[in-house]
Write a protein that holds these residues in place. Sequence first.
Motif, PDB file in Angstrom:
ATOM      1  N   UNK A 116      32.813  43.799  82.428  1.00 31.79           N
ATOM      2  CA  UNK A 116      31.464  44.181  82.837  1.00 31.79           C
ATOM      3  C   UNK A 116      31.032  45.390  82.022  1.00 31.79           C
ATOM      4  N   UNK A 117      29.834  45.365  81.487  1.00 29.54           N
ATOM      5  CA  UNK A 117      29.250  46.534  80.819  1.00 29.54           C
ATOM      6  C   UNK A 117      28.084  47.051  81.626  1.00 29.54           C
ATOM      7  N   UNK A 118      27.947  48.367  81.704  1.00 28.37           N
ATOM      8  CA  UNK A 118      26.734  48.993  82.234  1.00 28.37           C
ATOM      9  C   UNK A 118      25.950  49.532  81.043  1.00 28.37           C
ATOM     10  N   UNK A 119      24.738  49.086  80.891  1.00 31.55           N
ATOM     11  CA  UNK A 119      23.895  49.462  79.759  1.00 31.55           C
ATOM     12  C   UNK A 119      22.714  50.289  80.264  1.00 31.55           C
ATOM     13  N   UNK A 120      22.600  51.505  79.777  1.00 33.97           N
ATOM     14  CA  UNK A 120      21.524  52.401  80.205  1.00 33.97           C
ATOM     15  C   UNK A 120      20.281  52.198  79.345  1.00 33.97           C
ATOM     16  N   UNK A 121      19.126  52.389  79.942  1.00 29.56           N
ATOM     17  CA  UNK A 121      17.865  52.286  79.229  1.00 29.56           C
ATOM     18  C   UNK A 121      17.678  53.520  78.340  1.00 29.56           C
ATOM     19  N   UNK A 122      17.439  53.281  77.043  1.00 34.85           N
ATOM     20  CA  UNK A 122      17.188  54.359  76.091  1.00 34.85           C
ATOM     21  C   UNK A 122      15.709  54.307  75.728  1.00 34.85           C
ATOM     22  N   UNK A 123      14.896  55.226  76.246  1.00 37.41           N
ATOM     23  CA  UNK A 123      13.438  55.126  76.119  1.00 37.41           C
ATOM     24  C   UNK A 123      12.919  54.943  74.704  1.00 37.41           C
ATOM     25  N   UNK A 124      13.424  55.724  73.733  1.00 37.17           N
ATOM     26  CA  UNK A 124      12.838  55.639  72.387  1.00 37.17           C
ATOM     27  C   UNK A 124      13.288  54.385  71.645  1.00 37.17           C
ATOM     28  N   UNK A 125      14.313  53.709  72.139  1.00 36.23           N
ATOM     29  CA  UNK A 125      14.720  52.438  71.537  1.00 36.23           C
ATOM     30  C   UNK A 125      14.116  51.253  72.271  1.00 36.23           C
ATOM     31  N   UNK A 126      13.611  51.519  73.470  1.00 38.22           N
ATOM     32  CA  UNK A 126      12.976  50.454  74.244  1.00 38.22           C
ATOM     33  C   UNK A 126      13.937  49.346  74.634  1.00 38.22           C
ATOM     34  N   UNK A 127      15.215  49.689  74.832  1.00 38.74           N
ATOM     35  CA  UNK A 127      16.196  48.673  75.220  1.00 38.74           C
ATOM     36  C   UNK A 127      17.384  49.328  75.913  1.00 38.74           C
ATOM     37  N   UNK A 128      18.180  48.476  76.518  1.00 42.39           N
ATOM     38  CA  UNK A 128      19.392  48.939  77.179  1.00 42.39           C
ATOM     39  C   UNK A 128      20.539  49.010  76.155  1.00 42.39           C
ATOM     40  N   UNK A 129      21.344  50.070  76.250  1.00 42.12           N
ATOM     41  CA  UNK A 129      22.503  50.239  75.361  1.00 42.12           C
ATOM     42  C   UNK A 129      23.748  50.497  76.201  1.00 42.12           C
ATOM     43  N   UNK A 130      24.869  49.961  75.745  1.00 38.91           N
ATOM     44  CA  UNK A 130      26.125  50.081  76.484  1.00 38.91           C
ATOM     45  C   UNK A 130      26.520  51.536  76.696  1.00 38.91           C
ATOM     46  N   UNK A 131      26.828  51.853  77.950  1.00 37.75           N
ATOM     47  CA  UNK A 131      27.318  53.185  78.295  1.00 37.75           C
ATOM     48  C   UNK A 131      28.753  53.119  78.817  1.00 37.75           C
ATOM     49  N   UNK A 132      29.043  52.106  79.624  1.00 39.77           N
ATOM     50  CA  UNK A 132      30.389  51.970  80.181  1.00 39.77           C
ATOM     51  C   UNK A 132      30.841  50.513  80.116  1.00 39.77           C
ATOM     52  N   UNK A 133      32.156  50.326  80.152  1.00 37.58           N
ATOM     53  CA  UNK A 133      32.753  48.995  80.225  1.00 37.58           C
ATOM     54  C   UNK A 133      33.877  49.025  81.250  1.00 37.58           C
ATOM     55  N   UNK A 134      34.090  47.898  81.911  1.00 39.43           N
ATOM     56  CA  UNK A 134      35.220  47.751  82.826  1.00 39.43           C
ATOM     57  C   UNK A 134      35.877  46.413  82.540  1.00 39.43           C
ATOM     58  N   UNK A 135      37.162  46.440  82.186  1.00 44.05           N
ATOM     59  CA  UNK A 135      37.866  45.226  81.777  1.00 44.05           C
ATOM     60  C   UNK A 135      39.071  44.939  82.652  1.00 44.05           C
ATOM     61  N   UNK A 136      39.237  43.662  82.989  1.00 42.96           N
ATOM     62  CA  UNK A 136      40.429  43.193  83.679  1.00 42.96           C
ATOM     63  C   UNK A 136      41.334  42.536  82.641  1.00 42.96           C
TER      64      UNK A 136
END
Length: 425
Positions: free
Chosen positions: A334-354
């Motif tokens: 699972x990745x959590x992607x935060x919104x980066x305003x000046x890029x106008x898109x979500x970018x990966x901030x965290x990952x959780x792997x099994x």
Amino acid sequence: MIDPKLLRDEPDRVRAAQAKRGLSDDVVDRALSADSARRAAIVEFERFRGEQKQLGKLIPKATGDEKVALLEQTKKLAASVKEAEAAQAAAEEEWSTALRSIPNVAADETPAGGEDDFVILETVGTPRDFAAEGFEPRDHIELGKLLGAIDIERGAKVSGSRFYFLTGVGAQLELALINLAMDQAREAGFTQMIAPSLVKPRAMEGTGFLDQAADDVYRVEGQDLYLVGTSEVAMAAYHSDEILDGATLPRRYAAFSPCFRKEAGSHGKDTKGIIRVHWFDKVEMFVYTTLEDAAAEHERLLAWEKEFLNKLELAYQVIDVAAGDLGPSAMRKFDCEAWIPTQGKYRELTSASNCTDFQTRRLDTRGRFEDGTKPIATLNGTLCAMTRTIVAVLETHQQADGSVRVPEALRPYLQGREVLEPLGG
């Protein structure tokens, strides 16, 4: 590595998992063939060894010509034993190499496909509408200069491209994030750790980082050491060659370390700023648990990551990463992607792997339970990767005058400051 029993009993399942990742299934047939050759080599070696032992019992009782004949036969048999032993060793090596070249079998729930085939599981928060607020958002590079927080020019001068200095409130912001992350982890029952960033080849290979990601790894020339791209590597090897008491599981660690990545294959991507860099600091959660509880622990890791992002008041989405974009060790991520305003898109901030038992089999870490000794699972989850988190915080909470509002949860770690002011402001 995967369970050899799975390969032998359910080869079609392994083939399907390869296809799900977009990989050839030739390695499955190669591994099965190597396993058959290994077994045959073992039988051949044991046959010669049995004959050798039998002759060894007859020689002391023999006399004259019979003894001479037996000694001659023993000499020939010794050569056959040596040859069979070498053949067995070669077959074992080929089997091990083939088995290790197969990545973890992706979970049934994991989407098929590559980088763009992820599935959005959840969207949390709403990205700010800066147009409605009447100003154009500044990117983190400009904000970093205004605040005296990020010095990219001198980072490049001293170390080269994709390096930086965090200065003043930038350094203070990283330390605040580290302490917020470590405090949350401690309160959740994690053991806090400071992990080494240099590891031996076995740790790197055991976690799968010398498989598909070898080009992205820094090796120390002249020494048998690698710089880690995540403290997952050191923490996976922490209990290598150990049998853990099953009653002590899960064992949860929160490890801080600098991380180093070549960013191979990223030419032309994120060349400005501190989104994609060669070095950054990170707090990583790492867990040893039972195979039966691994899926539930994976959900718990994701929940802790979301809790941290909620404290930072960020808008983000949670994605189920597609099989072709998984590392070799993970069966689901699972990745959590935060919104980066000046890029106008979500970018990966965290990952959780099994990673189930893929890493523990390679590193020989097992658990002792009432029903015997057996494999256990490892999981990892980013709690805070500093540079990208700093980018998200600065850009999300900026104000029209170039100042940045400090999220409430971070204020106790920044001497109670509510706003980071531009220099001279």
